[in-house]
Design a protein around this motif. Structure first.
Motif, PDB file in Angstrom:
ATOM      1  N   ALA A 124       0.813  -1.220   0.000  1.00  0.00           N
ATOM      2  CA  ALA A 124       0.000   0.000   0.000  1.00  0.00           C
ATOM      3  C   ALA A 124       0.845   1.269   0.000  1.00  0.00           C
ATOM      4  O   ALA A 124       0.636   2.153  -0.839  1.00  0.00           O
ATOM      5  CB  ALA A 124      -0.981  -0.015   1.179  1.00  0.00           C
ATOM      6  N   PRO A 125       1.811   1.451   0.919  1.00  0.00           N
ATOM      7  CA  PRO A 125       2.622   2.677   0.852  1.00  0.00           C
ATOM      8  C   PRO A 125       3.502   2.751  -0.394  1.00  0.00           C
ATOM      9  O   PRO A 125       3.801   3.842  -0.869  1.00  0.00           O
ATOM     10  CB  PRO A 125       3.470   2.620   2.135  1.00  0.00           C
ATOM     11  N   ALA A 126       3.909   1.592  -0.914  1.00  0.00           N
ATOM     12  CA  ALA A 126       4.692   1.597  -2.156  1.00  0.00           C
ATOM     13  C   ALA A 126       3.857   2.174  -3.296  1.00  0.00           C
ATOM     14  O   ALA A 126       4.356   2.959  -4.116  1.00  0.00           O
ATOM     15  CB  ALA A 126       5.152   0.185  -2.493  1.00  0.00           C
ATOM     16  N   LEU A 127       2.573   1.813  -3.338  1.00  0.00           N
ATOM     17  CA  LEU A 127       1.686   2.352  -4.366  1.00  0.00           C
ATOM     18  C   LEU A 127       1.425   3.835  -4.129  1.00  0.00           C
ATOM     19  O   LEU A 127       1.426   4.633  -5.075  1.00  0.00           O
ATOM     20  CB  LEU A 127       0.367   1.574  -4.384  1.00  0.00           C
ATOM     21  N   ARG A 128       1.222   4.221  -2.872  1.00  0.00           N
ATOM     22  CA  ARG A 128       0.972   5.634  -2.575  1.00  0.00           C
ATOM     23  C   ARG A 128       2.159   6.495  -2.986  1.00  0.00           C
ATOM     24  O   ARG A 128       1.991   7.576  -3.538  1.00  0.00           O
ATOM     25  CB  ARG A 128       0.681   5.822  -1.079  1.00  0.00           C
ATOM     26  N   ARG A 129       3.365   6.005  -2.715  1.00  0.00           N
ATOM     27  CA  ARG A 129       4.558   6.754  -3.111  1.00  0.00           C
ATOM     28  C   ARG A 129       4.604   6.914  -4.633  1.00  0.00           C
ATOM     29  O   ARG A 129       4.887   8.005  -5.150  1.00  0.00           O
ATOM     30  CB  ARG A 129       5.815   6.043  -2.613  1.00  0.00           C
ATOM     31  N   ALA A 130       4.342   5.827  -5.353  1.00  0.00           N
ATOM     32  CA  ALA A 130       4.382   5.878  -6.810  1.00  0.00           C
ATOM     33  C   ALA A 130       3.343   6.851  -7.358  1.00  0.00           C
ATOM     34  O   ALA A 130       3.624   7.645  -8.267  1.00  0.00           O
ATOM     35  CB  ALA A 130       4.164   4.484  -7.383  1.00  0.00           C
ATOM     36  N   GLU A 131       2.142   6.808  -6.811  1.00  0.00           N
ATOM     37  CA  GLU A 131       1.088   7.709  -7.284  1.00  0.00           C
ATOM     38  C   GLU A 131       1.405   9.158  -6.925  1.00  0.00           C
ATOM     39  O   GLU A 131       1.085  10.078  -7.685  1.00  0.00           O
ATOM     40  CB  GLU A 131      -0.254   7.286  -6.697  1.00  0.00           C
TER      41      GLU A 131
END
Length: 615
Positions: free
Chosen positions: A365-372
């Motif tokens: 989840a935080p990996a996706l948030r960082r990417a977005e």
């Protein structure tokens, strides 16, 4: 942080540049004079268009060769400036960039320059605009920001301030620490640019090789930290002169540019630390979501029309087939912790051969948030009942990066395929060692920034390798622990279609020589390495005769550094992909750089031979 971008950074017409900047989420733009002059639209129409796109027009630039001149030329320069001020009123722009004199200055007297800037300030006062004075790195007399700051202080005019440009400061090797001695209300504008660290005259370096923050070698986070401590809270803009960007799709370039400023904001916050910028700081800086380093590369997805040949190759190397996925048209092959997902090419998306990479992370989840947060678009993925949740984003070249939860002996999604075939022998391949991606000229720098910012990889210095298709620029990025390693190769812009550099996956093995021999017994034919190569390494290194003979027999290449040895061999290309197997002994950390030209030449010969049609 208010963000802006100079129109010179983007390709296309002025209207296309404005639209791209708006779509990428910029707050404003700098109007580069040649873009305005070439536009069929009036200044009022351009002003209205910017308002429609929710863009502020932050700076008009450039105005050149004003100060340090004789009385007659000064009068001409003032008339010229007033014409630009009137134009700025029509555009609704309140700040003009004044570059330090390069061509017409006859005196380096700072008192004279200050007096003439004061006269310019009086003219600016009549039009309600300001002048931001910038020291060009190649200015005739004024080539440092500290000299420019002294002149602005001497002028002591409310309409005269400074423009600080990171390239002009850092390219000269000047320390940015003295920025903190400048009053915030005298910093009218800030332009940021990164660049590769080159031994080149500064003018050519600036005009052709600037990069967006995060794509080069400057320490821009520290630069920005000094700026924030002054209390400056105006626009942070990008002024990038780069031949590639001016030929690329303006929307893609603008998104890359916006990503670079979000990364820069994070680097600034990191440089400021928990105490922030102190009492004077007014600019807000926000860190990116923190993510742990990936635990491993849990798969690489290859899409190719040559599936039968690739299946045979994987089998010869000891990989086992798990069969088809229960709901998706892909298949899985594995050996140790190395996993390859195979699929047919998607003609609609024209995906590259290496279509995707899977990373195991503590929490997706935080990996996706960082990417977005870094403007990487999420990849939609159909998910059947009971299938593991994977989230992914799209890289600049169209490939995909997926994040899955770490933990367990193998990823949960492996069970969505069939049971693996029986092993033909021991698992000599242990994991993915590194991934080598050939990047088209228009995506290389964007790929560096994507990997550095989204995946938090560390960039090594770029190198250049001679190849039959031209000089190949290569850059390696890796995680702090070396678990994830990605090498980017820039495809020469003039290379013919049949000479495109193939992409490859390198696997780490416990015993390369045993694997090479076992693979040969299964019918494997390695990339043929010339006998001259083995004569050369025999003379260069102190290799035991028996080992050298075995390397020659199996087409295994060799290198060593101060830590240990490196043994590796290659398959021939299948379509636009080939595989490599490596063994690192005693802490060797390189990639066999001295072997790269030989490998590239051998691959070129292989491809050319495959194209010969017998009569």
């Amino acid at each position: 942080m208010r963000t802006s971008i100079a129109t010179v950074c983007l390709s296309g017409t002025l209207d296309e540049k404005l639209a791209a900047a708006s779509l990428a989420g910029f707050d404003g733009v700098e109007i580069f004079e040649p873009d305005l002059v070439a536009s069929p639209h009036s200044p009022e129409q351009i002003r209205g268009r910017a308002k429609e796109l929710s863009l502020t027009l932050d700076l008009y630039q450039p105005f050149r060769d004003f100060e340090g001149v004789g009385p007659e030329l000064l009068e001409q320069n003032l008339r010229r400036a007033e014409a630009k001020f009137a134009l700025m009123n029509r555009l609704g722009i309140d700040t003009m960039l004044l570059c330090s004199n390069v061509a017409t200055a006859r005196s380096g007297d700072e008192q004279l320059a200050a007096a003439q800037l004061c006269q310019l300030g009086d003219a600016a006062e009549r039009y309600g605009v300001r002048v931001a004075y910038e020291a060009l790195a190649w200015g005739r007399f004024v080539d440092s920001y500290e000299a420019a700051a002294r002149i602005v202080r001497l002028a002591d005019h409310p309409r005269i301030g400074l423009c600080l440009d990171s390239f002009h400061i850092l390219s000269k090797g000047h320390s940015p620490e003295a920025i903190e001695t400048i009053a915030a209300d005298k910093i009218f504008f800030v332009q940021m640019a990164d660049a590769p660290l080159l031994s080149l005259d500064v003018l050519s370096w600036s005009r052709h090789h600037r990069l967006f923050p995060g794509e080069g070698g400057f320490q821009l986070g520290e630069f920005m930290a000094h700026l924030v401590r002054t209390g400056y809270d105006g626009p942070v803009s990008l002024e990038i002169f780069n031949d590639t960007f001016r030929q690329s799709d303006p929307v893609a370039t603008a998104i890359d540019a916006r990503r670079s400023l979000r990364w820069l904001e994070h680097e600034t916050a990191m440089a400021l630390g928990d105490r922030g910028g102190g009492r004077a700081a007014r600019m807000s800086t926000r860190r990116l979501p923190e993510v742990a380093q990936p635990a491993d590369v849990n798969y690489v997805e290859l899409r190719t029309a040559a599936l039968p040949a690739l299946r045979q190759l994987l089998s010869q190397l000891g990989f086992r087939s798990h069969g088809r996925h229960r709901t998706k048209n892909v298949e899985l092959w594995s050996q140790g912790d190395a996993r390859i997902v195979l699929g047919a090419p998607d003609r609609q998306s024209r995906q590259p051969t290496v279509a995707g990479i899977g990373l195991s992370v503590d929490d997706p989840a935080p990996a996706l948030r960082r990417a977005e947060d870094l403007f990487a678009p999420e990849v939609p993925r159909e998910q059947g009942a009971g299938e593991e949740t994977l989230v992914g984003v799209r890289a600049p070249d169209g490939s995909e990066v997926f994040f899955g939860a770490a933990g367990g002996t193998e990823p949960g999604w492996v069970s969505e395929f069939g049971t693996a075939d029986d092993a033909a022998g021991p698992d000599l391949i242990e994991r993915v060692d590194h991934i080598n991606l050939a990047q088209p000229w228009q995506h290389f720098d964007a790929a560096v920034l994507f990997l550095r910012s989204v995946l938090d990889l560390h960039a090594e210095a770029s190198t250049e390798v001679a190849a039959p298709v031209g000089l190949v620029r290569s850059q390696v990025l890796h995680s702090a622990d070396g678990v994830v390693r990605v090498a980017l190769n820039l495809v020469p812009s003039g290379a013919a279609d049949d000479a495109i550099l193939p992409q490859h996956i390198a696997f780490a093995a416990s015993d390369v020589l045993s694997l090479a021999r076992a693979a040969r017994e299964r019918g494997f034919t390695p990339l043929d390495i010339p006998a001259n190569y083995y004569d050369d390494i025999g003379a260069r290194y102190q290799i035991e005769t028996a080992l050298l003979d075995e390397l020659r027999e199996l087409n295994v290449m060799y290198d060593h550094d101060e830590s240990g040895e490196f043994l590796h061999f290659y398959t021939g290309p299948i379509g636009t992909v080939f595989l490599e197997v490596v063994e690192r002994r005693d802490g060797y950390s390189g990639y066999g750089a001295l072997n790269a030209p030989i490998r590239l030449a051998a691959q070129y010969q292989h491809r050319r031979a495959a194209q010969v049609v017998p009569e």
